[in-house]
Design an enzyme around this catalytic site. Structure first.
Site, PDB file in Angstrom:
ATOM      1  N   ASP A  18       0.917  -0.984  -0.159  1.00 20.98           N
ATOM      2  CA  ASP A  18       0.056   0.192  -0.037  1.00 20.98           C
ATOM      3  C   ASP A  18       0.497   1.146  -0.423  1.00 20.98           C
ATOM      4  OD1 ASP A  18      -1.722   1.368   0.658  1.00 20.98           O
ATOM      5  OD2 ASP A  18      -2.291   1.903   2.400  1.00 20.98           O
ATOM      6  N   SER A  19      -0.122   2.453  -0.397  1.00 18.75           N
ATOM      7  CA  SER A  19       1.739   3.549  -0.099  1.00 18.75           C
ATOM      8  C   SER A  19       1.508   4.517   0.847  1.00 18.75           C
ATOM      9  CB  SER A  19       0.048   4.597  -0.644  1.00 18.75           C
ATOM     10  OG  SER A  19      -1.250   4.947   0.334  1.00 18.75           O
ATOM     11  N   CYS A  81      -4.433  -0.550  -1.381  1.00 15.92           N
ATOM     12  CA  CYS A  81      -3.920   0.464  -2.205  1.00 15.92           C
ATOM     13  C   CYS A  81      -5.433   0.660  -3.526  1.00 15.92           C
ATOM     14  CB  CYS A  81      -2.834   1.637  -2.689  1.00 15.92           C
ATOM     15  SG  CYS A  81      -2.934   3.065  -2.660  1.00 15.92           S
ATOM     16  N   GLU A 160      -5.796   9.426   9.313  1.00 18.62           N
ATOM     17  CA  GLU A 160      -4.596   9.465  10.038  1.00 18.62           C
ATOM     18  C   GLU A 160      -4.178   9.431  11.554  1.00 18.62           C
ATOM     19  OE1 GLU A 160      -1.299   9.343   7.207  1.00 18.62           O
ATOM     20  OE2 GLU A 160      -2.263   7.995   6.710  1.00 18.62           O
ATOM     21  N   CYS A 192     -11.027   3.148  -1.083  1.00 20.90           N
ATOM     22  CA  CYS A 192      -9.831   3.999  -0.366  1.00 20.90           C
ATOM     23  C   CYS A 192      -9.957   2.522   0.904  1.00 20.90           C
ATOM     24  CB  CYS A 192      -9.656   5.451   0.113  1.00 20.90           C
ATOM     25  SG  CYS A 192      -8.923   6.291   0.449  1.00 20.90           S
ATOM     26  N   HIS A 194      -8.615   3.798   3.604  1.00 21.85           N
ATOM     27  CA  HIS A 194      -8.512   4.515   4.799  1.00 21.85           C
ATOM     28  C   HIS A 194     -10.305   4.617   5.209  1.00 21.85           C
ATOM     29  CE1 HIS A 194      -4.835   5.676   4.358  1.00 21.85           C
ATOM     30  NE2 HIS A 194      -4.778   6.542   5.252  1.00 21.85           N
TER      31      HIS A 194
END
Ligand code: DGL
Length: 275
Positions: A18-19, A81, A160, A192, A194
């Protein structure tokens, strides 16, 4: 393949990249569905976010991540991702000999199955929405489905920061989602890594009766089927090995990561994946 070769292959880890940290929502589901599998996770924390970058850059990063994981003898590669899956899945598939699974197709298939009124919303990073990756897969499965895509870039930093509930998260969600709500969709793809952590807020803002599709959940099904078809599911009873690699700031990853994963992270190492 002989039985002993198969046993050897089964023991090889599943590689996930993932990023950054978000892909841990995908890893969490993989562990839930396939608890015996050895896993290797690479978070490109030095170069996150991918969602605001050009397709050329995302492709280059994806190749570098794949190259790194290939040195770890993985048996299957998961591109956790959404941005990288949207843009580089096909190119990566052509470049390696192991199965490669991205989050787009499983999420898109689940949305097609879920919608009753054939109106589907997609939320993701700028790059994911611009790529039309979800739209293309959904349309290929059922061209009558109307699709409405909206980028929600602020959701990533919100998660985050740990602000997954409360006034700020609700305000931001209301602002982003009002356009899509007006379209009368009955299914919304959380496109996404997140966004599954904002499920509660998103669901409250969208209101009852809107089905949220979590790509992280859907991809685990696809991984299980692929490993089963190749007969390389790990069956050994001894504890699986879970390794984590990041390209920057392992301590920050550790702190946030344990929240994303809901588990302790024991082995973490900082690595460089580019030349
Ligand atoms: N992992 C990215 C995604 O799922 C979100 C964070 C980023 O922009 O890199 O699209």
């Amino acid at each position: 393949m002989t039985d002993s070769e198969r046993a050897q292959s089964s023991n090889r880890p599943i590689g996930v990249f993932d990023s950054g940290i978000g892909g841990l929502t995908v890893l969490k589901e993989i562990i839930r569905m396939l608890p015996r599998e050895n896993t290797i996770y690479l978070g490109d924390t030095a170069r996150v976010p991918y969602g605001t970058r050009s397709p050329e850059t995302v492709i280059r990063y994806s190749f570098e991540n794949t190259k790194f994981l290939s040195t770890k003898e993985i048996k299957l590669l998961v591109i956790a991702c959404n941005t990288a899956s949207s843009i580089s899945l096909d190119a990566i598939k052509k470049s390696v000999s192991i199965p490669v699974i991205g989050v787009i197709e499983p999420g898109a298939k689940a949305a097609v199955k879920a919608t009753r009124n054939k109106r589907v919303g997609i939320i993701g990073t700028d790059a994911t929405i611009m790529s039309n990756a979800y739209t293309n897969v959904i349309k290929a499965l059922d061209e009558r489905i109307e699709i409405y895509g909206i980028p929600c870039p602020l959701f990533v930093p919100l998660v985050e920061e740990g602000w997954t509930e409360g006034n700020i998260a609700t305000l931001v969600a209301k602002e982003y989602l009002k356009g899509i709500k007006e379209k009368g969709i009955d299914t919304l793809v959380l496109g996404c890594t997140h966004y599954p952590l904002l499920k509660k807020v998103i669901s409250e803002v969208m209101g009852r009766g809107i089905r949220l599709i979590d790509s992280a959940v859907e991809i685990s099904d696809e991984i299980t089927k692929t490993l089963e078809a190749l007969k390389i599911i790990r069956k050994e009873g001894n504890r699986p090995v879970r390794k984590f690699y990041v390209t920057d700031a392992p301590q920050k990853f550790l702190k946030l990561g344990e929240r994303f994963l809901g588990k302790k992270i024991n082995h973490i190492e900082k690595v460089t994946v580019w030349i």
